[in-house]
Design an enzyme around this catalytic site. Sequence first.
Site, PDB file in Angstrom:
ATOM      1  N   GLN A 104       0.820  -1.223   0.000  1.00 46.15           N
ATOM      2  CA  GLN A 104       0.000   0.000   0.000  1.00 46.15           C
ATOM      3  C   GLN A 104       0.847   1.264   0.000  1.00 46.15           C
ATOM      4  OE1 GLN A 104      -3.020   0.683   3.033  1.00 46.15           O
ATOM      5  NE2 GLN A 104      -3.946  -1.291   2.607  1.00 46.15           N
ATOM      6  N   PRO A 131      -5.335  -6.235   5.196  1.00 48.11           N
ATOM      7  CA  PRO A 131      -5.939  -7.083   4.160  1.00 48.11           C
ATOM      8  C   PRO A 131      -5.114  -8.368   4.012  1.00 48.11           C
ATOM      9  CG  PRO A 131      -5.402  -4.874   3.312  1.00 48.11           C
ATOM     10  CD  PRO A 131      -4.764  -4.995   4.654  1.00 48.11           C
ATOM     11  N   ASP A 297     -10.830   2.902   1.721  1.00 44.42           N
ATOM     12  CA  ASP A 297      -9.718   3.807   2.038  1.00 44.42           C
ATOM     13  C   ASP A 297      -8.493   3.567   1.163  1.00 44.42           C
ATOM     14  OD1 ASP A 297      -7.468   2.324   4.110  1.00 44.42           O
ATOM     15  OD2 ASP A 297      -9.391   1.331   3.849  1.00 44.42           O
ATOM     16  N   HIS A 320     -10.920   5.052   8.620  1.00 41.66           N
ATOM     17  CA  HIS A 320      -9.712   4.954   7.784  1.00 41.66           C
ATOM     18  C   HIS A 320      -9.847   5.834   6.536  1.00 41.66           C
ATOM     19  CE1 HIS A 320      -7.899   1.194   9.623  1.00 41.66           C
ATOM     20  NE2 HIS A 320      -6.834   1.883   9.280  1.00 41.66           N
TER      21      HIS A 320
END
Length: 365
Positions: A104, A131, A297, A320
């Site tokens: 990310q 995740p 998000d 988030h």
Amino acid sequence: MDGDRVEIDGGIMEGGGQILRVSTALSCLLGLPLRVRRIRAGRSQPGLRPQHLSGLEIIRDLCEGKLEGGEIGSTEITFTPGKIKGGTHIADTKTAGSVCLLMQVAMPCVLFAASPSELRLKGGTNAEMAPQIDYTVMVFKPIVEKFNFTFNCDIKKRGYYPQGGGEVVVQMSPVKELSPINLTERGTVTKIYGRAFVAGALPIKLAKDMSAAAVRCIRKEIRDLYINIQPVREPDDQAFGTGSGIIVVAETSTGCLLAGSSLGKRGKNSDKVGIEAAEILLRNLKHGGTVDDSLQDQLIIFMALAKGLSRVKSGPITLHTQTAIHFAEQLTKAKFTVTKSEEEDPSKDTYIIECQGMGMINPNL
């Protein structure tokens, strides 16, 4: 402020590692020197954890920047970015820290590098509070690629809590600019599929139980759809340690992907794991949004960087997402608006997240 350092308060709103990920990625992209104070002030163990430090180090390395205060437990860092370069970059949390969160933070940056990149990310692939890698591949990847870029994600080895030991290799080429996205039509659910997995010392029966429990739970709400959740045992050479979990994905007629997932842990009944994932999926389907609560998000930074107007219909805005919007607006010229979606029946809690992106241009291409 020393010089033109942007000051970031790491303790407001969601108050966690996400503030660090969004602000350091944007700092790197925009060439803005940054100071982040009160890092993870809202957490039971404030300051940098191995997860966050690895993320900072990969950003530092990929733009040859300067990082001060980069040690475990530190609650303040300063970061001075350099020029983003392609090539191979390695990040290793040396714990079960999530490789998905490392991805990310690094992905937006390498999109604007001078040449193709390979990210070798080590840690947990299926870890709590992040995740799962299956989510990243099955849901995040196909949706985020609508911004008009592609990446390859090769899961070399899976790693679980507490040791980690997983490895994922991400390859991507830079882009000139990102296109905006328009995800406003949910469509109808056309298929539901997923995988229930065990690794290490756990018997395949647990995966079958998780899968069956999830199917039974979804059946109560959605009767006329074939649900295909494969129980799998991860091959021993492709997994480190012991772990289990499940992800269930719903695909719609307009190409939306929404999911629910859950991880097994010692003392947690496998039926409960399956039901938890199914309930999260059903909740995500109920609100009528085109993205689930986990994806919401993750799209914000890309919307902020894209050129033009992006629109995403979602369920209730998560903290988030609010946090990502706050810091994206603070650091870029992007402008976000969130409005209650009118066309839904009033019982649905649906919103439109709209963003006039800053139109980031890759100076190297």
